[in-house]
Design a protein around this motif. Structure first.
Motif, PDB file in Angstrom:
ATOM      1  N   PRO A  33       0.816  -1.223   0.000  1.00 36.83           N
ATOM      2  CA  PRO A  33       0.000   0.000   0.000  1.00 36.83           C
ATOM      3  C   PRO A  33       0.846   1.269   0.000  1.00 36.83           C
ATOM      4  O   PRO A  33       1.836   1.370   0.733  1.00 36.83           O
ATOM      5  N   VAL A  34       0.441   2.224  -0.830  1.00 34.33           N
ATOM      6  CA  VAL A  34       1.012   3.562  -0.817  1.00 34.33           C
ATOM      7  C   VAL A  34      -0.063   4.482  -0.245  1.00 34.33           C
ATOM      8  O   VAL A  34      -1.145   4.604  -0.813  1.00 34.33           O
ATOM      9  N   ILE A  35       0.234   5.108   0.879  1.00 36.85           N
ATOM     10  CA  ILE A  35      -0.736   6.009   1.506  1.00 36.85           C
ATOM     11  C   ILE A  35      -0.175   7.425   1.455  1.00 36.85           C
ATOM     12  O   ILE A  35       0.997   7.656   1.726  1.00 36.85           O
ATOM     13  N   VAL A  36      -1.021   8.367   1.102  1.00 35.15           N
ATOM     14  CA  VAL A  36      -0.506   9.680   0.720  1.00 35.15           C
ATOM     15  C   VAL A  36      -1.287  10.806   1.379  1.00 35.15           C
ATOM     16  O   VAL A  36      -2.499  10.724   1.571  1.00 35.15           O
ATOM     17  N   GLY A  37      -0.563  11.872   1.720  1.00 33.96           N
ATOM     18  CA  GLY A  37      -1.169  13.107   2.172  1.00 33.96           C
ATOM     19  C   GLY A  37      -2.045  12.962   3.398  1.00 33.96           C
ATOM     20  O   GLY A  37      -1.623  12.424   4.432  1.00 33.96           O
ATOM     21  N   GLN A  38      -3.277  13.409   3.290  1.00 34.44           N
ATOM     22  CA  GLN A  38      -4.185  13.420   4.434  1.00 34.44           C
ATOM     23  C   GLN A  38      -4.393  12.022   5.003  1.00 34.44           C
ATOM     24  O   GLN A  38      -4.423  11.845   6.225  1.00 34.44           O
ATOM     25  N   ASP A  39      -4.523  11.027   4.130  1.00 36.57           N
ATOM     26  CA  ASP A  39      -4.724   9.654   4.601  1.00 36.57           C
ATOM     27  C   ASP A  39      -3.525   9.166   5.395  1.00 36.57           C
ATOM     28  O   ASP A  39      -3.677   8.504   6.431  1.00 36.57           O
ATOM     29  N   PHE A  40      -2.329   9.488   4.924  1.00 41.18           N
ATOM     30  CA  PHE A  40      -1.100   9.081   5.615  1.00 41.18           C
ATOM     31  C   PHE A  40      -1.064   9.630   7.039  1.00 41.18           C
ATOM     32  O   PHE A  40      -0.837   8.898   7.999  1.00 41.18           O
ATOM     33  N   TRP A  41      -1.327  10.932   7.175  1.00 40.77           N
ATOM     34  CA  TRP A  41      -1.248  11.540   8.499  1.00 40.77           C
ATOM     35  C   TRP A  41      -2.399  11.107   9.399  1.00 40.77           C
ATOM     36  O   TRP A  41      -2.231  11.007  10.622  1.00 40.77           O
ATOM     37  N   TYR A  42      -3.551  10.818   8.806  1.00 41.25           N
ATOM     38  CA  TYR A  42      -4.662  10.295   9.609  1.00 41.25           C
ATOM     39  C   TYR A  42      -4.306   8.926  10.171  1.00 41.25           C
ATOM     40  O   TYR A  42      -4.577   8.628  11.340  1.00 41.25           O
ATOM     41  N   ARG A  43      -3.705   8.089   9.326  1.00 39.46           N
ATOM     42  CA  ARG A  43      -3.343   6.740   9.786  1.00 39.46           C
ATOM     43  C   ARG A  43      -2.401   6.802  10.977  1.00 39.46           C
ATOM     44  O   ARG A  43      -2.487   5.979  11.894  1.00 39.46           O
ATOM     45  N   ILE A  44      -1.493   7.772  10.974  1.00 39.35           N
ATOM     46  CA  ILE A  44      -0.513   7.894  12.056  1.00 39.35           C
ATOM     47  C   ILE A  44      -1.138   8.476  13.317  1.00 39.35           C
ATOM     48  O   ILE A  44      -0.917   7.972  14.430  1.00 39.35           O
ATOM     49  N   THR A  45      -1.931   9.532  13.162  1.00 38.00           N
ATOM     50  CA  THR A  45      -2.390  10.299  14.320  1.00 38.00           C
ATOM     51  C   THR A  45      -3.824  10.005  14.738  1.00 38.00           C
ATOM     52  O   THR A  45      -4.212  10.300  15.872  1.00 38.00           O
ATOM     53  N   GLY A  46      -4.631   9.462  13.822  1.00 34.38           N
ATOM     54  CA  GLY A  46      -6.042   9.276  14.121  1.00 34.38           C
ATOM     55  C   GLY A  46      -6.835  10.568  14.044  1.00 34.38           C
ATOM     56  O   GLY A  46      -8.004  10.607  14.439  1.00 34.38           O
ATOM     57  N   ASP A  47      -6.245  11.626  13.504  1.00 34.39           N
ATOM     58  CA  ASP A  47      -6.871  12.941  13.416  1.00 34.39           C
ATOM     59  C   ASP A  47      -7.024  13.309  11.942  1.00 34.39           C
ATOM     60  O   ASP A  47      -6.036  13.501  11.231  1.00 34.39           O
ATOM     61  N   GLU A  48      -8.266  13.432  11.465  1.00 35.65           N
ATOM     62  CA  GLU A  48      -8.508  13.724  10.056  1.00 35.65           C
ATOM     63  C   GLU A  48      -8.034  15.120   9.663  1.00 35.65           C
ATOM     64  O   GLU A  48      -7.839  15.397   8.480  1.00 35.65           O
ATOM     65  N   ASP A  49      -7.876  16.006  10.623  1.00 35.72           N
ATOM     66  CA  ASP A  49      -7.445  17.375  10.334  1.00 35.72           C
ATOM     67  C   ASP A  49      -5.940  17.580  10.495  1.00 35.72           C
ATOM     68  O   ASP A  49      -5.453  18.702  10.295  1.00 35.72           O
ATOM     69  N   PHE A  50      -5.219  16.520  10.842  1.00 38.34           N
ATOM     70  CA  PHE A  50      -3.804  16.720  11.166  1.00 38.34           C
ATOM     71  C   PHE A  50      -3.008  17.196   9.959  1.00 38.34           C
ATOM     72  O   PHE A  50      -2.104  18.029  10.095  1.00 38.34           O
ATOM     73  N   TYR A  51      -3.316  16.690   8.779  1.00 36.39           N
ATOM     74  CA  TYR A  51      -2.591  17.088   7.564  1.00 36.39           C
ATOM     75  C   TYR A  51      -2.684  18.597   7.351  1.00 36.39           C
ATOM     76  O   TYR A  51      -1.664  19.271   7.125  1.00 36.39           O
ATOM     77  N   SER A  52      -3.889  19.140   7.439  1.00 39.16           N
ATOM     78  CA  SER A  52      -4.061  20.586   7.267  1.00 39.16           C
ATOM     79  C   SER A  52      -3.425  21.348   8.418  1.00 39.16           C
ATOM     80  O   SER A  52      -2.873  22.443   8.219  1.00 39.16           O
ATOM     81  N   ASP A  53      -3.449  20.778   9.630  1.00 38.25           N
ATOM     82  CA  ASP A  53      -2.798  21.427  10.770  1.00 38.25           C
ATOM     83  C   ASP A  53      -1.286  21.492  10.576  1.00 38.25           C
ATOM     84  O   ASP A  53      -0.641  22.488  10.950  1.00 38.25           O
ATOM     85  N   LEU A  54      -0.724  20.445   9.975  1.00 42.79           N
ATOM     86  CA  LEU A  54       0.713  20.418   9.722  1.00 42.79           C
ATOM     87  C   LEU A  54       1.096  21.453   8.668  1.00 42.79           C
ATOM     88  O   LEU A  54       2.104  22.155   8.806  1.00 42.79           O
ATOM     89  N   ILE A  55       0.278  21.582   7.633  1.00 42.87           N
ATOM     90  CA  ILE A  55       0.527  22.599   6.614  1.00 42.87           C
ATOM     91  C   ILE A  55       0.465  23.992   7.236  1.00 42.87           C
ATOM     92  O   ILE A  55       1.297  24.859   6.948  1.00 42.87           O
ATOM     93  N   LYS A  56      -0.515  24.213   8.107  1.00 46.19           N
ATOM     94  CA  LYS A  56      -0.648  25.499   8.787  1.00 46.19           C
ATOM     95  C   LYS A  56       0.563  25.784   9.669  1.00 46.19           C
ATOM     96  O   LYS A  56       1.027  26.928   9.765  1.00 46.19           O
TER      97      LYS A  56
END
Length: 240
Positions: A180-203
């Motif tokens: 499996p290749v997991i990318v972007g928002q899905d990748f960070w959700y898998r790690i943190t369990g937070d669907e908003d973490f990807y956007s929080d990291l960009i911010k």
């Protein structure tokens, strides 16, 4: 993952961006005041200067040389080359001792331990990387069998820090045929369990960027390079 743990990652990410990415970007920019730092195409340089500014004076030529380096290739290469540092400094809580694996984490989707290699973006591996990645995963599976561990194919994943699934290159899709290749928002959700973490990291990166105004440095570098262009025999017949 607790809220405190997520905030700790975001704070470490900001420190990484400021101390590693921004500082290195500044150092690389300071190198660009000399013509020797560029591979100049004499057939294109005056065209690019005119395309950018409407003239081909020394300042315009300097901008046509410097802008692509500072705003394009330099920073993107820098970000990709610092992935291991990112894993060590920001994702230290997920550090793996397994050869060929960057991090290990409990997947928020299936609650299984994942063994993950990390890449920067959806176009950052080449043809040769595909076999290298697969070979690393094969070695992990063999080691797991030797040690009596149960690792499924989908427990070995390739994580891509940014982008979307539809942006993945053909090379990533070849890996995805087996692992499996997991990318972007899905990748960070898998790690943190937070669907908003990807956007929080960009911010978080964006907050550091606001402080990183290097207008004066960039203008000084352009002026210095323009002065060398004025005195360069190579450019005497090109300048108007």
């Amino acid at each position: 993952m607790t809220e405190n743990e997520k905030q700790d990652i975001l704070q470490k990410a900001k420190e990484f961006f400021k101390d590693i990415i921004v500082e290195s970007h500044i150092r690389n920019t300071k190198k660009l005041f000399k013509l020797k730092e560029f591979n100049i195409n004499p057939f294109l340089i005056t065209y690019l200067a005119n395309y950018l500014t409407g003239n081909n004076n020394p300042e315009s030529i300097a901008k046509a040389l410097i802008y692509p380096r500072v705003l394009g290739t330099s920073i993107n290469t820098l970000f990709g080359n610092r992935l291991q540092t990112f894993c060590i400094k920001v994702l230290s809580g997920f550090a793996s001792t397994t050869s060929g694996i960057d991090i290990e984490f409990i997947d928020a989707l299936d609650n299984r331990r994942k063994y993950c290699q990390i890449k920067a973006g959806p176009n950052t591996i080449n043809k040769d990387d595909v076999e290298t990645i697969k070979n690393h995963f094969t070695s992990v599976r063999k080691l797991a069998r030797t040690n009596g561990l149960s690792i499924q194919f989908d427990d070995l994943v390739l994580g891509v820090m940014y982008g979307t699934e539809k942006e993945l290159s053909a090379n990533y899709k070849r890996v995805n045929e087996e692992y499996p290749v997991i990318v972007g928002q899905d990748f960070w959700y898998r790690i943190t369990g937070d669907e908003d973490f990807y956007s929080d990291l960009i911010k978080a990166f964006g907050e550091v960027a606001i402080e990183a105004d290097s207008t004066k440095l960039l203008n000084h570098t352009i002026d210095s390079l323009a002065n060398e262009i004025r005195s360069s025999d190579e450019f005497k017949n090109l300048l108007k």
